[in-house]
Enzyme design. Structure first.
Site, mmCIF file in Angstrom:
data_model
loop_
_atom_site.group_PDB
_atom_site.id
_atom_site.type_symbol
_atom_site.label_atom_id
_atom_site.label_comp_id
_atom_site.label_asym_id
_atom_site.label_seq_id
_atom_site.Cartn_x
_atom_site.Cartn_y
_atom_site.Cartn_z
ATOM 1 N N ARG A 60 -6.328 -6.101 8.976
ATOM 2 C CA ARG A 60 -7.438 -6.170 9.941
ATOM 3 C C ARG A 60 -8.618 -5.282 9.602
ATOM 4 N NH1 ARG A 60 -3.191 -6.745 13.055
ATOM 5 N NH2 ARG A 60 -2.094 -6.066 11.204
ATOM 6 N N THR A 61 -8.374 -4.080 9.084
ATOM 7 C CA THR A 61 -9.538 -3.245 8.759
ATOM 8 C C THR A 61 -10.317 -3.899 7.627
ATOM 9 O OG1 THR A 61 -8.323 -1.278 9.435
ATOM 10 C CG2 THR A 61 -10.277 -0.923 8.107
ATOM 11 N N LYS A 90 -4.894 0.433 -15.581
ATOM 12 C CA LYS A 90 -4.904 0.942 -16.960
ATOM 13 C C LYS A 90 -4.994 2.462 -16.980
ATOM 14 C CE LYS A 90 -7.467 -3.185 -18.351
ATOM 15 N NZ LYS A 90 -8.813 -3.657 -18.694
ATOM 16 N N ARG A 111 -10.212 2.683 1.406
ATOM 17 C CA ARG A 111 -8.933 3.103 1.996
ATOM 18 C C ARG A 111 -8.065 3.597 0.848
ATOM 19 N NH1 ARG A 111 -5.083 -0.013 6.180
ATOM 20 N NH2 ARG A 111 -6.725 0.788 7.529
ATOM 21 N N HIS A 140 -9.083 7.987 10.257
ATOM 22 C CA HIS A 140 -9.464 6.566 10.204
ATOM 23 C C HIS A 140 -10.623 6.403 11.190
ATOM 24 C CE1 HIS A 140 -9.421 2.367 9.851
ATOM 25 N NE2 HIS A 140 -8.154 2.089 10.062
HETATM 26 C C1 NCD Z 1 -3.783 1.703 11.129
HETATM 27 C C2 NCD Z 1 -3.912 2.472 9.822
HETATM 28 O O1 NCD Z 1 -4.061 1.872 8.767
HETATM 29 O O2 NCD Z 1 -3.904 3.694 9.918
HETATM 30 N N1 NCD Z 1 -4.013 0.340 10.957
HETATM 31 C C3 NCD Z 1 -5.281 -0.116 11.169
HETATM 32 O O3 NCD Z 1 -6.158 0.099 10.378
HETATM 33 N N2 NCD Z 1 -5.516 -0.756 12.311
HETATM 34 C C4 NCD Z 1 -2.565 1.964 11.892
HETATM 35 C C5 NCD Z 1 -1.252 1.788 11.194
HETATM 36 O O4 NCD Z 1 -1.172 1.365 10.063
HETATM 37 O O5 NCD Z 1 -0.248 2.084 11.864
#
Ligand code: NCD
Length: 316
Positions: A60-61, A90, A111, A140
């Site tokens: 989703r992100t 690599k 990320r 986050h």
């Molecule tokens: C979260 C994350 O990646 O920290 N997910 C997200 O981006 N909605 C929460 C999770 O993974 O539990």
């Protein structure tokens, strides 16, 4: 600190946001909602390219950032799992990877599994803003922005709130950012419900309390106050455990059921979750009107990211 000056800023932590910054971001997020409903993309990011580079799984992100850019008429370069599909496989180091993609685009969304890596990426990418989409157990920020927006949408304020945070408070980066955000406003109280092993590190607990938020650690459902405005449930972060046995002893210790909501909730509250959920909210709860995790919380994620991108790219 952002302090009203979003253009060109890296977004790494909720600590950067002042109450005034929310006053800029949230009305714009509301406007983005209309663009979202309109079938034609806006032209706000016309000619802009945003790189999404995700070293950890995400649906989703990643998806909502990608959709946010496209809703505004921009384009994306998308790299998921660079450990497998790019020169990282690599042996390329983070600084080279970031400098390469910096040359292709106007902003980078990253990320990464290492706490602090987004800050490193921001230091390497000196010519484009970097957005932290989750760095290890660190923060986050964009998730917290959408969480705060969702709370604000319901209660029209971010102060004087009582919340219950359930689950993995030690490793959950979304919780860390959410607490930092709520620290910016007055008279907020959070009840932190987790097994002992998954409490906030002591130093963080004291640091947040010093900033003015009232944090109360609880260890059983019976201690949940019935007056809470929101519950924020989270997944126990399996990938952060060194061994599976430890994970299994704490996973799903606290589960939201219809009965729990009936016994400890109230009519006006909302129930949130950053998702994915792995059993810690029972599916029977989904149809409850207070459950916003599969409804407004999701959509708000795209709108808030649209607003943030437009601001840091200097388009509004
Ligand atoms: C979260 C994350 O990646 O920290 N997910 C997200 O981006 N909605 C929460 C999770 O993974 O539990």
């Amino acid at each position: 600190m952002i302090n009203g000056k979003f253009k060109g800023k890296d977004i790494l932590s909720l600590d950067q946001f002042t109450p005034n910054d929310f006053k800029i971001l949230f009305p714009l997020t509301k406007k983005m909602k209309n663009i979202g409903f309109n079938a034609r993309p806006s032209k706000l990011l016309d000619g802009n390219i945003v790189t999404l580079i995700f070293y950890e799984p995400s649906s989703r992100t990643f998806g909502s950032f990608s959709a946010a850019v496209k809703q505004l008429g921009g384009q994306t370069v998308e790299i998921q799992n660079p450990q497998v599909f790019s020169s990282v496989a690599k042996g390329e180091c983070l600084s080279d990877t970031i400098r390469v993609f910096e040359a292709y685009c106007d902003a980078i969304v990253i990320r990464h599994y290492e706490t602090g890596s987004a800050k490193k990426a921001a230091d390497y990418a000196s010519s484009v803003p970097v957005i932290n989409a989750g760095d290890g157990t660190g923060e986050h920020p964009t998730q917290a922005l959408l969480d705060l927006y969702t709370i604000h949408e319901k209660f029209d304020r971010l102060d004087n709130l009582v919340g219950v945070v359930g689950g993995d408070i030690l490793n959950g980066r979304t919780v860390h950012s959410l607490i930092r955000g709520l620290c910016r406003f007055k008279k907020n109280t959070l009840f932190l419900l987790s097994p002992k092993q998954l409490r906030l590190p002591r130093a963080d607990f004291l640091y947040f309390r010093d900033k003015g938020i009232n944090l109360i650690e609880i260890q059983s459902e019976e201690e949940i106050p019935k007056i809470a405005d929101f519950w924020y449930w989270t997944r126990v972060q399996k990938e952060r455990f060194k061994n599976l046995k430890d994970y299994k002893t704490v996973k799903n210790r606290f589960i939201v059921t219809k009965k729990l909501l009936e016994d400890y909730g109230n009519k006006e509250m909302i129930l949130m979750h950053p998702l994915p959920r792995i059993g810690e909210i029972e599916q029977e709860v989904d149809s409850d009107p207070r459950a916003v995790y599969l409804k407004s919380q999701i959509r708000n994620g795209m709108y808030v990211r649209m607003a943030l991108l437009a601001l840091i790219l200097g388009k509004v």
